[in-house]
Design an enzyme around this catalytic site. Structure first.
Site, PDB file in Angstrom:
ATOM      1  CE  LYS A  18     -13.237  17.484  27.315  1.00 39.81           C
ATOM      2  NZ  LYS A  18     -12.138  18.025  28.097  1.00 39.81           N
ATOM      3  CG  ASP A 145     -13.053  13.402  27.123  1.00 36.87           C
ATOM      4  OD1 ASP A 145     -13.200  13.252  28.348  1.00 36.87           O
ATOM      5  OD2 ASP A 145     -12.108  14.035  26.617  1.00 36.87           O
TER       6      ASP A 145
HETATM    7  O1  C5P Z   1      -9.151   8.089  27.107  1.00 35.04           O
HETATM    8  P1  C5P Z   1      -8.281   8.823  26.167  1.00 35.04           P
HETATM    9  O2  C5P Z   1      -7.744   7.939  25.080  1.00 35.04           O
HETATM   10  O3  C5P Z   1      -8.913  10.057  25.618  1.00 35.04           O
HETATM   11  O4  C5P Z   1      -7.046   9.308  27.011  1.00 35.04           O
HETATM   12  C1  C5P Z   1      -5.879   9.814  26.403  1.00 35.04           C
HETATM   13  C2  C5P Z   1      -4.738   9.788  27.406  1.00 35.04           C
HETATM   14  O5  C5P Z   1      -4.987  10.745  28.450  1.00 35.04           O
HETATM   15  C3  C5P Z   1      -4.548   8.482  28.129  1.00 35.04           C
HETATM   16  O6  C5P Z   1      -3.722   7.613  27.391  1.00 35.04           O
HETATM   17  C4  C5P Z   1      -3.887   8.923  29.433  1.00 35.04           C
HETATM   18  O7  C5P Z   1      -2.522   9.184  29.247  1.00 35.04           O
HETATM   19  C5  C5P Z   1      -4.550  10.259  29.710  1.00 35.04           C
HETATM   20  N1  C5P Z   1      -5.714  10.134  30.611  1.00 35.04           N
HETATM   21  C6  C5P Z   1      -5.505   9.841  31.953  1.00 35.04           C
HETATM   22  N2  C5P Z   1      -6.583   9.736  32.793  1.00 35.04           N
HETATM   23  C7  C5P Z   1      -7.845   9.929  32.328  1.00 35.04           C
HETATM   24  C8  C5P Z   1      -8.075  10.227  30.968  1.00 35.04           C
HETATM   25  C9  C5P Z   1      -6.978  10.337  30.136  1.00 35.04           C
HETATM   26  O8  C5P Z   1      -4.366   9.677  32.391  1.00 35.04           O
HETATM   27  N3  C5P Z   1      -8.866   9.826  33.173  1.00 35.04           N
END
Ligand code: C5P
Length: 312
Positions: A18, A145
């Site tokens: 993406k 995502d």
């Molecule tokens: O959701 P995901 O595990 O992919 O996110 C990885 C990291 O990215 C989270 O632990 C956080 O630190 C950061 N993040 C965030 N806000 C979001 C998505 C991700 O702070 N909306």
């Protein structure tokens, strides 16, 4: 002797990368995430995940940046498959063979794509009937995502990015992606830099911009170029200044716009059409501004099962 496991065919699913056409970031929430107002577009760089019945859980990784992908419990495809097994009652272990085309730690959701592909492949292998909403919720537990990569196309992401609403989009957009050589960027590190930059200041709740929506409805790449934005870009560039140089080179060589993809460091350059994208890709590599470029169009489908399993 052929075991019963080997008689069951393997299933391969393919999931896209993406790019965020717009990435509006709000204040840090109590759970550590940030509220987002984003517009995702799925683009034609893909990872393939083949799920095969096995005696124990495991995975192997081939293709681009394969050596940087964990194959232990932390592998997102494996996390997703095990979660689906737990929730659906399909306890049979699988071995996942992941073939990568999407840059690792590049801001293009490669790990999330592997998770989305693993969910779709295992759902088919185990004949799991699960409502779309339930699968989306499970996907969101694996990563913010992942639900979008199940859907694909062009969509608004809200919440922490996991709440996906498709948007009306026309046309095909031609992208040149430039992976920045080196380590990649860790998403939490980029969000932490965003927080540090806003320390002591009020960060407002992000709202999706009307400009991007009307640009994707028009199908006009110039309109989209004018509307691209990413609130994390200053932080990614501060962490890896080379990104700024690559954006400059892409603009110099005719990109309509160039931005950081997601939390970076991959640079996403938008071209006016296919020929322009080829010219841009050639100029970036021939001039030495980029070591490596990847061309892709968007939007494309979300994760789907391939008609025949990939032979790995
Ligand atoms: O959701 P995901 O595990 O992919 O996110 C990885 C990291 O990215 C989270 O632990 C956080 O630190 C950061 N993040 C965030 N806000 C979001 C998505 C991700 O702070 N909306």
């Amino acid at each position: 002797m052929t075991s019963a496991l080997e008689l069951q065919p393997a299933v391969t699913a393919r999931a896209p990368a993406k790019v965020n056409l717009e990435l509006g970031v709000g204040p840090r929430r109590d759970d550590g995430y940030h509220d987002l107002a984003t517009v995702y577009q799925a683009v034609g760089l893909h990872d393939d995940v083949t799920a095969a019945p096995a005696d124990e859980w495991g995975c192997t990784v081939t293709g681009r940046d394969a050596g940087s992908v964990p194959t232990d419990e932390g592998n997102l495809a494996l996390v997703a498959a095990r979660l689906l097994a737990e929730r659906s009652g399909a306890r049979q272990p699988v071995h996942l063979s992941i073939h990568k085309q999407i840059p690792v730690a590049g801001g293009m959701a490669g790990g999330s794509a592997d998770a989305a592909a693993a969910l779709v492949a295992c759902q088919e292998l185990w004949s799991v009937a699960m409502e779309r909403d339930e699968l989306d919720r499970l996907a969101a537990e694996v990563g913010s995502d992942v639900p979008f990569l199940l859907h694909g196309g062009t969509a608004v992401g809200s919440g922490r990015g996991e709440l996906v609403t498709p948007v009306l989009a026309q046309g095909t957009y031609h992208w040149v992606f430039v992976p920045v050589p080196g380590e990649g960027l860790s998403t939490p590190e980029v969000y932490a830099a965003f927080d540090a930059r806003h320390e002591g200041r009020r960060v407002s709740e992000p709202t999706p911009g009307a400009e991007v929506m009307s640009a994707v409805r028009s199908g006009d790449p110039s309109a989209l170029a004018a509307a691209l934005s990413n609130d994390l870009q200053p932080d990614a560039v501060a962490l890896q200044p080379r990104i700024g140089e690559i954006i400059g080179a892409a603009l110099e060589f005719g990109a309509l716009a160039a931005i950081v993809s997601g939390s970076g460091p991959t640079v996403a350059a938008l071209a006016s059409g296919q020929e322009a994208a080829i010219d841009l890709a050639v100029s970036l590599t021939a001039s030495g501004a980029a070591e490596d470029v990847l061309r892709a169009t968007g939007p494309v489908h979300g994760a789907q099962v391939l008609p025949t399993p990939r032979l790995t």
